[in-house]
Enzyme design. Structure first.
Site, PDB file in Angstrom:
ATOM      1  CG  HIS A   1      -5.415  -2.374  -0.404  1.00 47.91           C
ATOM      2  ND1 HIS A   1      -4.665  -1.896  -1.406  1.00 47.91           N
ATOM      3  CD2 HIS A   1      -4.500  -1.955   0.668  1.00 47.91           C
ATOM      4  CE1 HIS A   1      -3.970  -0.920  -1.071  1.00 47.91           C
ATOM      5  NE2 HIS A   1      -3.828  -0.889   0.433  1.00 47.91           N
TER       6      HIS A   1
ATOM      7  CB  SER B   1      -1.047  -0.006   1.335  1.00 50.21           C
ATOM      8  OG  SER B   1      -1.926   0.852   1.220  1.00 50.21           O
TER       9      SER B   1
ATOM     10  CG  ASP C   1      -5.695  -1.500  -4.650  1.00 53.18           C
ATOM     11  OD1 ASP C   1      -4.834  -2.373  -4.176  1.00 53.18           O
ATOM     12  OD2 ASP C   1      -6.012  -0.495  -4.257  1.00 53.18           O
TER      13      ASP C   1
END
Length: 438
Positions: free
Chosen positions: A342, A178, A274
């Site tokens: 994610h 991330s 995502d």
């Protein structure tokens, strides 16, 4: 007695059949935090002025001289109010972090769960600056004080690790998830320069963020990133080749633009759908005031045909942005699947397990290993949703507890009750990712 014996044998056979994967959901390999005591000499502080930190688990056997450094994720802050709030949590202060971190997935020390990297030196870099380890500034108004020192935190951790064996690394992998995946793009070549005698490669998980307009045609993510770069003094630390080539140098904070200037072998691990980009940037609440996307965000199966078309367009744009990399990079690797997910590298369920996501029957761990060790083709692109039948997605989290006392670990949260607030995974389930963004 015979029935009992049959049942016992059956139980043993089930355990043997699922081993080692049936163990991972119960085991929690924890590694204690190390504070960087010399950080003040470099001016390296978390948002609130606390010391930066990392978690190190030593390598062994033939992995003793190999290293993985893993950037944590956790969003960003692009204005003073956001950063002041963040400084009071585990995403802005080591004082509020849990002092133990879960090492799983790519950080696991179990050969059955992490076959290629289990015995390497594995380091989790704690995230407490709010700008993907890239800022260099300070805010002070006589009442409040904030340190934007992500770049110095990165440098201080490296300097702390070099005399512990990192300087003698034979092989190294810089990775992250991330906001930490974005940090991997920003620091990849710098990491290579710091280890001139090592074979260095980099991996970004869920960090390939697109400069994409939202569904109302506003530049939501661009506006957010420009605010972060401006507030935290990031621009000076962006790739100079990139900034010189752009009319808007701040856009080099986007991996979308930065990747073409990275010379170190790179691996892009991302979902084509995502959920952070989908929920927060493609369809932010500001672009959906009537809530027409609510059900679609909760469950992709509830999306209308028009909404699916928009999501497929986002996937096409991601693949187009990667097109040059897929065609021209001989040392690059990809795993772009069609899971609504994610961060898939630090969760055992998605990294390497009996029902992990696969493309052409290869798990993420196997594909990354093939790429790192040049064992074979490692550019995998999944077909469009809903073709993938082995995805893991996040279950809905409608409320996030106040964890100022329990801290956070990447996208997971630890409490005294094991796993009660941990990231929950479920096959084919609806999704909602909580990210600390406006």
């Amino acid at each position: 007695m015979k029935l009992m014996s049959i049942a016992a044998v059956a139980s043993i056979l089930v355990l043997l059949a699922c081993a080692p994967w049936c163990v991972y959901s119960q085991e929690r390999f924890l590694v204690r935090m190390t504070l960087v005591r010399n950080a003040p000499a470099l001016g390296a502080f978390c948002l609130d002025g606390s010391l930066p930190a990392y978690h190190l688990h030593r390598g062994f056997d033939n992995g003793a001289n190999n290293w993985i450094l893993y950037f944590e994720g956790g969003g960003w802050c692009g204005d003073i109010k956001q950063c002041l709030g963040r400084a009071k949590t585990g995403l802005g202060s080591t004082n509020h972090m849990n002092k133990w971190a879960i090492f799983s997935g790519i950080l696991s020390n179990n050969a059955s769960l992490n076959p290629d990297f289990y015995n390497w030196n594995r380091v989790r870099l704690r995230y407490c600056d709010g700008a993907s380890f890239a800022g260099d500034g300070k805010f002070a108004n006589g009442t409040s004080l904030l340190y934007f020192r992500g770049q110095k935190i990165w440098e201080a951790i490296i300097l702390d690790l070099l005399p512990q064996g990192l300087a003698n690394a034979h092989m190294a992998l810089l990775a992250g998830c991330s906001a930490g995946g974005l940090a991997t793009f920003l620091h990849c070549d710098n990491f290579t320069r710091m280890l001139p005698n090592a074979s260095v490669k980099c991996l970004s998980d869920a960090g390939f963020l697109l400069d994409e307009r939202d569904v109302s045609l506003n530049h939501t993510i661009r506006s957010i990133f420009e605010d972060i770069v401006s507030l935290q003094g990031v621009e000076q630390n962006l790739d100079h080749k990139c900034t010189k080539s752009m009319n808007h140098p701040k856009l080099c904070f986007f991996p979308h633009y930065a990747l073409k200037y990275i010379t170190t072998p790179f691996f892009v691990l991302n979902s084509a759908y995502d959920v952070v980009q989908f929920h927060r940037f493609l369809v932010p609440s500001s672009a959906d005031v009537e809530g027409k996307w609510k059900n679609c965000k909760h469950d992709p199966a509830a999306c209308s045909a028009d909404q699916i078309a928009i999501l497929q367009g986002f996937r096409r744009d991601m693949l187009e942005a990667l097109n040059f990399f897929l065609k021209d990079s001989k040392s690059g690797g990809t795993f772009i699947n069609s899971c609504f997910a994610h961060c898939q590298s630090d969760a055992q369920e998605s990294w390497f397990a009996v029902d992990s996501p696969r493309i052409r029957n290869k798990t993420i761990a196997e594909t990354v290993g093939d790429w790192y060790f040049t064992r074979g083709e490692a550019k995998e692109i999944d077909c469009e949703y809903p073709c993938d039948t082995n995805c893991h997605t996040l279950t809905p989290v409608h409320q996030v507890p106040d964890c100022a006392k329990c801290g956070s670990v990447g996208n997971k949260t630890l409490t005294s009750k094991a796993g009660s607030h941990d990231r929950i995974w479920s096959k084919y389930s609806p999704i909602l990712v909580v990210l600390l963004l406006p």
